[in-house]
Design an enzyme around this catalytic site. Structure first.
Site, PDB file in Angstrom:
ATOM      1  N   LYS A 181      65.535  90.589  76.689  1.00 48.57           N
ATOM      2  CA  LYS A 181      64.882  89.855  77.778  1.00 48.57           C
ATOM      3  C   LYS A 181      65.283  90.534  79.087  1.00 48.57           C
ATOM      4  CE  LYS A 181      65.107  87.083  80.768  1.00 48.57           C
ATOM      5  NZ  LYS A 181      64.816  87.418  82.179  1.00 48.57           N
ATOM      6  N   GLU A 256      78.904  91.365  81.446  1.00 43.11           N
ATOM      7  CA  GLU A 256      79.192  92.295  82.555  1.00 43.11           C
ATOM      8  C   GLU A 256      78.631  91.642  83.809  1.00 43.11           C
ATOM      9  OE1 GLU A 256      80.927  94.936  82.691  1.00 43.11           O
ATOM     10  OE2 GLU A 256      81.201  95.287  80.548  1.00 43.11           O
ATOM     11  N   CYS A 290      76.313  96.855  91.056  1.00 44.96           N
ATOM     12  CA  CYS A 290      77.492  96.050  90.717  1.00 44.96           C
ATOM     13  C   CYS A 290      78.750  96.776  91.168  1.00 44.96           C
ATOM     14  CB  CYS A 290      77.532  95.795  89.227  1.00 44.96           C
ATOM     15  SG  CYS A 290      77.316  97.280  88.264  1.00 44.96           S
ATOM     16  N   GLU A 391      80.474  88.488  96.545  1.00 45.71           N
ATOM     17  CA  GLU A 391      79.498  89.563  96.345  1.00 45.71           C
ATOM     18  C   GLU A 391      78.248  89.266  97.178  1.00 45.71           C
ATOM     19  OE1 GLU A 391      77.424  89.912  92.515  1.00 45.71           O
ATOM     20  OE2 GLU A 391      77.956  92.033  92.523  1.00 45.71           O
TER      21      GLU A 391
HETATM   22  P1  NAD Z   1      71.110  87.257  87.349  1.00 42.63           P
HETATM   23  O1  NAD Z   1      72.383  86.695  86.814  1.00 42.63           O
HETATM   24  O2  NAD Z   1      70.331  86.425  88.277  1.00 42.63           O
HETATM   25  O3  NAD Z   1      70.114  87.601  86.146  1.00 42.63           O
HETATM   26  C1  NAD Z   1      70.483  88.479  85.109  1.00 42.63           C
HETATM   27  C2  NAD Z   1      69.611  88.199  83.893  1.00 42.63           C
HETATM   28  O4  NAD Z   1      69.923  86.886  83.397  1.00 42.63           O
HETATM   29  C3  NAD Z   1      68.111  88.202  84.199  1.00 42.63           C
HETATM   30  O5  NAD Z   1      67.402  88.766  83.117  1.00 42.63           O
HETATM   31  C4  NAD Z   1      67.791  86.712  84.300  1.00 42.63           C
HETATM   32  O6  NAD Z   1      66.449  86.394  84.018  1.00 42.63           O
HETATM   33  C5  NAD Z   1      68.722  86.142  83.238  1.00 42.63           C
HETATM   34  N1  NAD Z   1      69.027  84.719  83.399  1.00 42.63           N
HETATM   35  C6  NAD Z   1      69.061  83.984  84.523  1.00 42.63           C
HETATM   36  N2  NAD Z   1      69.373  82.705  84.238  1.00 42.63           N
HETATM   37  C7  NAD Z   1      69.542  82.633  82.905  1.00 42.63           C
HETATM   38  C8  NAD Z   1      69.889  81.581  82.001  1.00 42.63           C
HETATM   39  N3  NAD Z   1      70.113  80.335  82.426  1.00 42.63           N
HETATM   40  N4  NAD Z   1      69.996  81.865  80.692  1.00 42.63           N
HETATM   41  C9  NAD Z   1      69.794  83.119  80.237  1.00 42.63           C
HETATM   42  N5  NAD Z   1      69.450  84.153  81.039  1.00 42.63           N
HETATM   43  C10 NAD Z   1      69.341  83.916  82.350  1.00 42.63           C
HETATM   44  O7  NAD Z   1      71.479  88.674  87.966  1.00 42.63           O
HETATM   45  P2  NAD Z   1      70.531  89.704  88.735  1.00 42.63           P
HETATM   46  O8  NAD Z   1      70.209  89.137  90.073  1.00 42.63           O
HETATM   47  O9  NAD Z   1      69.418  90.124  87.855  1.00 42.63           O
HETATM   48  O10 NAD Z   1      71.513  90.964  88.912  1.00 42.63           O
HETATM   49  C11 NAD Z   1      72.466  91.053  89.918  1.00 42.63           C
HETATM   50  C12 NAD Z   1      73.841  90.721  89.400  1.00 42.63           C
HETATM   51  O11 NAD Z   1      74.125  91.519  88.265  1.00 42.63           O
HETATM   52  C13 NAD Z   1      74.930  91.037  90.408  1.00 42.63           C
HETATM   53  O12 NAD Z   1      75.886  90.002  90.382  1.00 42.63           O
HETATM   54  C14 NAD Z   1      75.537  92.330  89.880  1.00 42.63           C
HETATM   55  O13 NAD Z   1      76.864  92.571  90.262  1.00 42.63           O
HETATM   56  C15 NAD Z   1      75.414  92.120  88.415  1.00 42.63           C
HETATM   57  N6  NAD Z   1      75.475  93.386  87.700  1.00 42.63           N
HETATM   58  C16 NAD Z   1      76.599  93.668  86.992  1.00 42.63           C
HETATM   59  C17 NAD Z   1      76.723  94.872  86.318  1.00 42.63           C
HETATM   60  C18 NAD Z   1      77.971  95.207  85.527  1.00 42.63           C
HETATM   61  O14 NAD Z   1      77.911  96.087  84.687  1.00 42.63           O
HETATM   62  N7  NAD Z   1      79.097  94.528  85.765  1.00 42.63           N
HETATM   63  C19 NAD Z   1      75.684  95.802  86.374  1.00 42.63           C
HETATM   64  C20 NAD Z   1      74.538  95.491  87.117  1.00 42.63           C
HETATM   65  C21 NAD Z   1      74.444  94.261  87.762  1.00 42.63           C
END
Ligand code: NAD
Length: 501
Positions: A181, A256, A290, A391
């Site tokens: 997803k 992550e 990230c 962040e």
């Molecule tokens: P997000 O948490 O909003 O969404 C991530 C994914 O989770 C998306 O596909 C979203 O649709 C899904 N999601 C959202 N709510 C959900 C739920 N209730 N149940 C299941 N899935 C759900 O994050 P984002 O805005 O897409 O990305 C930014 C964040 O990701 C930042 O905090 C960044 O630091 C982090 N990030 C971390 C890494 C790492 O390797 N540590 C790498 C890239 C991004």
């Protein structure tokens, strides 16, 4: 004169080898953040019914795929990597259109997917276990990696092809089937990756892709008993929801999450090199990595000089559409993220951080049609300020002055996250002490906080991760179970640890 109406392209889910419309019949718009008038496509708005269908397809394909020899599985990955190589430029352009980062970076994103695909294809002929002596005579002892089952993968928007590849490729080579997803902001890059795997000959049902938003299309995977493991990359807030939802059914769960990374600049650093690193680390991908260096702690002996030069460089960054080769920094991913950045600028000002440059949305000319924000620098920050703790995920860098090496490390470690940290110094003792004492999963010396390579473990400590690692051989430990095998060919009962042998 009227021109022909061209409907926007629409994209369905990929289930059991077919592109299937979502049961709801609804779609989600994918728009260009550099020009929100441009509709990149309309993607399936999926719900639990679609997710269940995808999980059923993955379960049905699981046995056959697990029995396919790993070197044969890997041949499909090799072919996929070649397709990615051939289409790298087209994929990069589409990625820039859907998420805004500059072409050089989206090409890098596709390259990372290529690297990961080749790396994991190579694992098809390794997947090493351990063969050891037994403590008993005429007995063989060894361990092998076996598939976990059906992998549920949930990915963010900031690395739209790289991060799905970090999860999909090790999952597949280890013999799992997959339900993926991707983020709702960047589905097109996942569509390309899926098509490449399909064209490479992946059997039906082995990879299934569900488009849609998190609560509707991601959450139904978390408590479905047909899923054996979840790998999630995204915010710490959603990661907590994922972790809790996985607990009742004891799903193997890899998280992550967010970061608040730091570059520590010592008095003895090569200052120009450190400034180059801080500009790239802070404003690359519009600060939406990230691993972005949103904090730069500078020792007081060079603080003023560093700040002056850094502010000058930040001011001169060319902001615009990432498809323009002259652009150095693109937009924020969407309106909500732009608003978050703007609210943190207010928070910083109210906390007493000095706004040295930036701080506003960019709205002149064509920029008004996108979610652009000025590169922003706060100086003289206190490390306990919210802008130095939370962040922001945008083009905002906080400069923090400090006295001693120990103070610099204390500031670096004084946050709830633990992804990446860097130190610029020419003192070899301090370089090694920093590598030992920085509490992050990744530490750089004389390089910025970004720049991970796919053959090494990637991940963080504290609120960034839950102990697993992405990438490198470490990924195999998540996507495969260990099975330990003993064969006793002595023809008598031998008892381990018992003194009568
Ligand atoms: P997000 O948490 O909003 O969404 C991530 C994914 O989770 C998306 O596909 C979203 O649709 C899904 N999601 C959202 N709510 C959900 C739920 N209730 N149940 C299941 N899935 C759900 O994050 P984002 O805005 O897409 O990305 C930014 C964040 O990701 C930042 O905090 C960044 O630091 C982090 N990030 C971390 C890494 C790492 O390797 N540590 C790498 C890239 C991004």
């Amino acid at each position: 004169m009227a021109t022909a109406f061209v409907p926007p392209p629409t994209y369905s889910n990929f289930i059991n080898g077919e592109w299937l419309a979502p049961r709801s019949g609804k779609g989600i718009e994918d728009r260009n953040p550099a020009n929100h008038d441009e509709l990149v496509g309309i993607f399936a708005a999926s719900d639990e019914a679609d997710v269940t269908q995808a999980i059923d397809a993955a379960r049905s394909a699981a046995r056959q795929w697990s029995l396919t020899p790993a070197p044969k599985r890997a041949e499909i990955l090799y072919r996929c990597a070649e397709i990615l190589v051939r289409n790298k430029d087209d994929y990069a352009r589409d990625m820039t259109r859907e998420m805004g980062k500059v072409l050089a970076e989206t090409r890098g994103d596709v390259q990372e997917a290529i690297d990961m695909t080749y790396l994991m294809a190579g694992e098809g002929r390794r997947l090493f276990g351990q063969t050891t002596p037994s403590e008993l005579v005429n007995k063989v002892a060894m361990s092998v990696r076996v598939p976990v089952g059906v992998a549920g993968l949930i990915t963010p928007w900031n690395f739209p092809m790289a991060i799905p590849s970090w999860k999909v490729m090790p999952a597949l080579v280890c013999g799992n089937t997959v339900v993926l997803k991707p983020a709702e902001d960047t589905p097109l890059s996942t569509y390309h990756l899926t098509q490449a795997l399909s064209d490479a000959g992946l059997p039906a049902g082995v990879l299934n892709v569900i488009f849609g938003d998190g609560p509707q299309a991601g959450a139904p995977m978390l408590n479905n008993p047909g899923i054996d493991l979840i790998s999630f990359t995204g915010s710490t807030e959603v990661g907590r929801i994922v972790s809790q939802a996985c607990a009742p059914t004891f799903k193997k769960c890899h998280l992550e999450m967010g970061g608040k990374n730091i570059i520590v600049v010592m008095d003895d650093a090569n200052l120009d090199l450190a400034i180059d690193g801080a500009i790239w680390g802070g404003f690359g991908t519009t600060g939406q990595r990230c691993t972005a260096a949103s904090r730069v702690a500078v020792q007081k002996g060079v603080y003023r000089e560093f700040a002056e030069k850094f502010i000058h460089r930040a001011k001169s960054l060319r902001v615009g559409d990432g498809l323009d080769p002259a652009t150095q920094m693109g937009p924020c991913i969407n309106e909500q993220q732009l608003k978050t950045v703007m609210s943190y600028v207010e928070i910083g000002k109210n906390e007493g951080a000095k706004l040295a440059t930036g701080g506003h949305r960019l709205e002149s000319g064509a920029l008004a049609r996108g979610w652009f924000h000025e590169p922003t620098v706060f100086t003289d920050c206190d490390p306990k300020m919210r802008v130095c703790q939370e962040e922001i995920f945008g083009p905002v860098v906080c400069l923090i002055p400090f006295d001693t090496f120990d103070d610099g490390l204390e500031i670096a470690n004084g946050v709830n996250y633990g992804l990446s940290a860097s130190i610029y110094t020419r003192n070899v003792n301090n370089a090694f002490r920093a590598q030992r004492d920085l509490e992050t999963g990744i530490v750089y010396v004389n390089a910025p906080t970004i720049g991970a390579e796919v053959h090494l473990p990637f991940g963080g400590t504290k609120n960034t991760g839950n102990g697993h690692r992405e990438s490198g051989l470490a990924a195999l430990d998540f996507y495969a179970e260990w099975k330990t095998l003993y064969v006793d060919y002595s023809d008598r009962l031998q008892r381990a640890q018992i003194d009568d042998n």
